[in-house]
Structure formats: structure tokens, C-alpha cells
Design an enzyme around this catalytic site. Structure first.
Site, PDB file in Angstrom:
ATOM      1  N   TYR A  87       0.736  -1.178   0.075  1.00 14.12           N
ATOM      2  CA  TYR A  87      -0.098  -0.138  -0.088  1.00 14.12           C
ATOM      3  C   TYR A  87       0.722   1.235  -0.017  1.00 14.12           C
ATOM      4  CZ  TYR A  87      -3.733   2.942   1.711  1.00 14.12           C
ATOM      5  OH  TYR A  87      -4.513   4.190   1.668  1.00 14.12           O
ATOM      6  N   LYS A 119       1.092   4.061  -3.027  1.00 19.34           N
ATOM      7  CA  LYS A 119       0.789   5.604  -2.551  1.00 19.34           C
ATOM      8  C   LYS A 119       2.010   6.532  -2.981  1.00 19.34           C
ATOM      9  CE  LYS A 119      -3.348   5.012  -1.397  1.00 19.34           C
ATOM     10  NZ  LYS A 119      -4.468   5.471  -2.385  1.00 19.34           N
TER      11      LYS A 119
HETATM   12  P1  NAP Z   1     -13.333   2.400   0.888  1.00 20.32           P
HETATM   13  O1  NAP Z   1     -14.441   2.857   1.597  1.00 20.32           O
HETATM   14  O2  NAP Z   1     -12.908   0.922   0.763  1.00 20.32           O
HETATM   15  O3  NAP Z   1     -13.893   2.731  -0.816  1.00 20.32           O
HETATM   16  C1  NAP Z   1     -12.964   2.483  -1.933  1.00 20.32           C
HETATM   17  C2  NAP Z   1     -14.030   2.633  -2.893  1.00 20.32           C
HETATM   18  O4  NAP Z   1     -13.173   1.898  -3.921  1.00 20.32           O
HETATM   19  C3  NAP Z   1     -15.072   1.528  -2.691  1.00 20.32           C
HETATM   20  O5  NAP Z   1     -16.094   2.139  -3.243  1.00 20.32           O
HETATM   21  C4  NAP Z   1     -14.471   0.242  -3.491  1.00 20.32           C
HETATM   22  O6  NAP Z   1     -15.873  -0.541  -4.073  1.00 20.32           O
HETATM   23  C5  NAP Z   1     -14.037   0.965  -4.669  1.00 20.32           C
HETATM   24  N1  NAP Z   1     -13.195  -0.086  -5.462  1.00 20.32           N
HETATM   25  C6  NAP Z   1     -12.151  -1.122  -4.677  1.00 20.32           C
HETATM   26  N2  NAP Z   1     -11.627  -1.773  -5.747  1.00 20.32           N
HETATM   27  C7  NAP Z   1     -11.855  -0.927  -7.025  1.00 20.32           C
HETATM   28  C8  NAP Z   1     -11.639  -1.339  -8.457  1.00 20.32           C
HETATM   29  N3  NAP Z   1     -10.784  -2.428  -8.755  1.00 20.32           N
HETATM   30  N4  NAP Z   1     -12.297  -0.637  -9.449  1.00 20.32           N
HETATM   31  C9  NAP Z   1     -13.191   0.290  -8.939  1.00 20.32           C
HETATM   32  N5  NAP Z   1     -13.381   0.621  -7.612  1.00 20.32           N
HETATM   33  C10 NAP Z   1     -12.917   0.078  -6.830  1.00 20.32           C
HETATM   34  O7  NAP Z   1     -12.096   3.281   1.075  1.00 20.32           O
HETATM   35  P2  NAP Z   1     -11.860   4.762   1.594  1.00 20.32           P
HETATM   36  O8  NAP Z   1     -11.207   4.668   2.998  1.00 20.32           O
HETATM   37  O9  NAP Z   1     -12.982   5.680   1.326  1.00 20.32           O
HETATM   38  O10 NAP Z   1     -10.579   5.167   0.739  1.00 20.32           O
HETATM   39  C11 NAP Z   1     -10.815   5.770  -0.522  1.00 20.32           C
HETATM   40  C12 NAP Z   1      -9.091   6.370  -0.843  1.00 20.32           C
HETATM   41  O11 NAP Z   1      -8.747   7.196   0.155  1.00 20.32           O
HETATM   42  C13 NAP Z   1      -8.302   5.216  -1.258  1.00 20.32           C
HETATM   43  O12 NAP Z   1      -7.480   5.450  -2.142  1.00 20.32           O
HETATM   44  C14 NAP Z   1      -7.536   4.967  -0.106  1.00 20.32           C
HETATM   45  O13 NAP Z   1      -6.316   4.466  -0.210  1.00 20.32           O
HETATM   46  C15 NAP Z   1      -7.382   6.555   0.443  1.00 20.32           C
HETATM   47  N6  NAP Z   1      -7.121   6.611   1.740  1.00 20.32           N
HETATM   48  C16 NAP Z   1      -7.999   6.421   2.948  1.00 20.32           C
HETATM   49  C17 NAP Z   1      -7.549   6.585   4.103  1.00 20.32           C
HETATM   50  C18 NAP Z   1      -8.481   6.246   5.309  1.00 20.32           C
HETATM   51  O14 NAP Z   1      -8.189   6.545   6.513  1.00 20.32           O
HETATM   52  N7  NAP Z   1      -9.630   5.776   5.031  1.00 20.32           N
HETATM   53  C19 NAP Z   1      -6.262   7.199   4.605  1.00 20.32           C
HETATM   54  C20 NAP Z   1      -5.420   7.688   3.389  1.00 20.32           C
HETATM   55  C21 NAP Z   1      -5.819   7.272   2.108  1.00 20.32           C
HETATM   56  P3  NAP Z   1     -16.311  -1.791  -3.231  1.00 20.32           P
HETATM   57  O15 NAP Z   1     -16.951  -1.013  -2.240  1.00 20.32           O
HETATM   58  O16 NAP Z   1     -17.359  -2.373  -3.856  1.00 20.32           O
HETATM   59  O17 NAP Z   1     -15.178  -2.583  -2.509  1.00 20.32           O
END
Ligand code: NAP
Length: 247
Positions: free
Chosen positions: A155, A159
Site C-alpha cells: 500500500y 501511494k
Molecule cells: P473504501 O471505503 O474502501 O472505498 C473505496 C472504494 O473504491 C469502494 O467504493 C470500492 O468498491 C472501490 N473500489 C475498490 N476496488 C476497486 C476497483 N478495482 N475498481 C473500482 N473501484 C474499486 O475506502 P476509503 O477509505 O473511502 O478510501 C478512499 C481512498 O482514500 C483510497 O484510495 C484510500 O487508499 C485513500 N485513503 C484512505 C484513508 C483512510 O483513512 N480511510 C487514508 C489515506 C488514504 P467496493 O465498495 O465495491 O469495494
């Protein structure tokens, strides 16, 4: 106030979590927004909410790590909206584990979904944006791409790679007035962080100068700024949204 009326945006992985919040924030500012997600139902539910705000919307099913899916996704987007002003590469996953036990499949999957996806989507968005001589690309990275994190080799590498891609494309596209920036969230309250135990969350907040996890809206507000003309002279930057964790 930020006004994005007459603009159109594509948010990948926008069915839920941070992506959904970003889509809602763009739509509230007047933007038409398409959602792509691997799960059509969540994309459709979010698209209906966006239409409820009076915007044009579209739910597109597709795997962002698959070139054919991404091509088809952009074809349906352009057919419906005619142009692309804003691309938010948000879809991302984790498959955590210490390096010695990390399976090759988990390395490949995370690199493909988090990094190759952004390459594929930027490549599709580049031509129409260059033709229009303008556009905003925002890549959702992470603070762990800047500082590393034990148990997240795949991961963190994805990033960090996304940050390198951001800076390179910012240089390639600058003369066409296309801004390419990254937002690096710290620890945000979503399904991804809900998996952590209370003890783990307590340990994390202890490291954050602001002593609290962030919200998806905190990230969406940064994306909104980078999508707007307020950021026209900003490109190739990484905006951390992390309560001061990285400075
Ligand atoms: P999340 O709730 O898991 O949402 C991710 C979304 O991406 C989900 O709707 C998922 O679909 C979709 N997805 C996964 N694989 C995919 C694919 N191959 N093609 C198309 N769509 C896909 O994650 P989040 O926490 O909102 O994170 C969003 C972004 O922020 C990510 O890039 C993550 O790395 C980044 N981020 C998050 C955090 C945190 O603390 N949460 C911190 C730093 C960075 P499904 O629902 O069907 O799986």
C-alpha cells in the site's frame, strides 16, 4: 464560495467512503458527477443521491485496474457529459501484512488497483483535457506514501508511486493548463479504518498533533479546492489532510 457549475467530474471508487463524500461535495458546488465503482449497486445509490441534488449523474461499473474497463468507462462518461473537467483517482484497497509473509498476489493486486488504475485513467483523461486546454486531476494518495508504515509495504509503495506519477504528469501537462495534484489523507474515519481495534485507534490518535481522526468531508474539502479555479497556480503538490501527522 466555490462554483463548479457547467463542470463535469469523474470520481473512481465513488460509491462509498471518501469517494462518495468527494462526489457529494463536487455536486453541491454545482458539478455534474459520474461515479465509477467495481460494485454497480453502490455506484447507482450514490448517483441517485447526486441527481437528488439536481445534478446530472451516471453510475459506471468497472474495475479501474483493467484497461478495457477504463476505456469503456471513459467512453460512457464522454457520451453522457461531452467533456471531462475533473478526474479524481480515488479507488483504493489495502491487503496488509508484514513483508516476509506478503503474498505476491496481494502485492500485485494493491499496486494494480491503487497505482496502475491512475495511470490508465489519466491516460484516458489526458487527450480530451489537452484538447480543451484545461483540467484538474486529483490523485488520492496517503500519508503512508510519504512516511511508510510497517505492515503496508504494498500500500505504501502504491501511494508513493502515485505521488511520483502526480509530479511527472504535472510537468507533462502544465503547458496545457491541466493541474495534477495529490491529496494525502492521514487517518480518516471510514470502513478502511473501522477495521482497526480501539487500542490501535488510540495509539494512532496519540501520534496526531490534532489528537483526532479526520472525516471524509475533511478530504473532500481539499479535493474541492484543488478542483476549483482557486488552485489554478498550484500543480505537482501533495496536500496532506492529516491533523498535522506529517510536517
Ligand atoms: P473504501 O471505503 O474502501 O472505498 C473505496 C472504494 O473504491 C469502494 O467504493 C470500492 O468498491 C472501490 N473500489 C475498490 N476496488 C476497486 C476497483 N478495482 N475498481 C473500482 N473501484 C474499486 O475506502 P476509503 O477509505 O473511502 O478510501 C478512499 C481512498 O482514500 C483510497 O484510495 C484510500 O487508499 C485513500 N485513503 C484512505 C484513508 C483512510 O483513512 N480511510 C487514508 C489515506 C488514504 P467496493 O465498495 O465495491 O469495494
Amino acid at each position: 464560495m466555490i462554483d463548479l457549475s457547467s463542470k463535469s467530474a469523474l470520481v473512481t471508487g465513488g460509491g462509498r467512503g471518501i469517494g462518495k463524500e468527494i462526489a457529494m461535495a463536487l455536486a453541491k458546488a454545482g458539478c455534474d458527477v459520474a461515479i465509477s465503482d467495481i460494485d454497480l449497486q453502490t455506484a447507482q445509490a450514490t448517483a441517485s443521491e447526486l441527481e437528488g441534488l439536481g445534478r446530472k449523474s451516471l453510475a459506471i461499473k468497472g474495475d479501474v485496474s483493467n484497461a478495457a474497463d477504463v476505456e469503456a468507462m471513459f467512453a460512457s462518461f464522454i457520451e453522457k457529459f461531452g467533456k471531462i473537467d475533473i478526474l479524481v483517482n480515488n479507488a483504493g484497497i489495502t491487503r496488509d501484512g508484514l513483508l516476509v509473509r506478503m503474498k505476491e498476489a496481494d502485492w500485485d493486486l494493491v499496486l494494480n488497483v491503487n497505482l496502475k488504475s491512475a495511470f490508465l485513467c489519466c491516460r484516458e483523461a489526458a487527450r480530451p483535457m489537452m484538447k480543451a486546454r484545461g483540467g484538474k486531476i486529483i490523485n488520492i494518495a496517503s500519508v503512508v506514501g510519504l512516511m511508510g508504515n510497517a505492515g503496508q509495504a504494498n500500500y505504501s509503495a502504491s501511494k508513493a508511486g502515485l505521488i511520483g506519477l502526480t509530479k511527472t504528469l504535472a510537468r507533462e501537462f502544465a503547458s496545457r493548463s491541466i493541474n495534477v495534484n495529490a491529496v494525502a489523507p492521514g487517518f480518516i474515519r471510514t470502513a478502511m479504518t473501522d477495521k482497526l481495534t480501539d487500542a490501535e485507534k488510540g495509539k494512532l490518535t496519540g501520534q496526531i498533533p490534532m489528537q483526532t481522526l479526520g472525516s471524509p468531508l475533511d478530504v473532500a474539502n481539499a479535493v474541492l479546492f484543488l478542483s476549483s479555479s482557486l488552485s489554478d497556480y498550484i500543480t505537482g503538490q501533495v496536500l496532506t489532510v492529516d491533523g498535522g501527522l506529517v510536517m
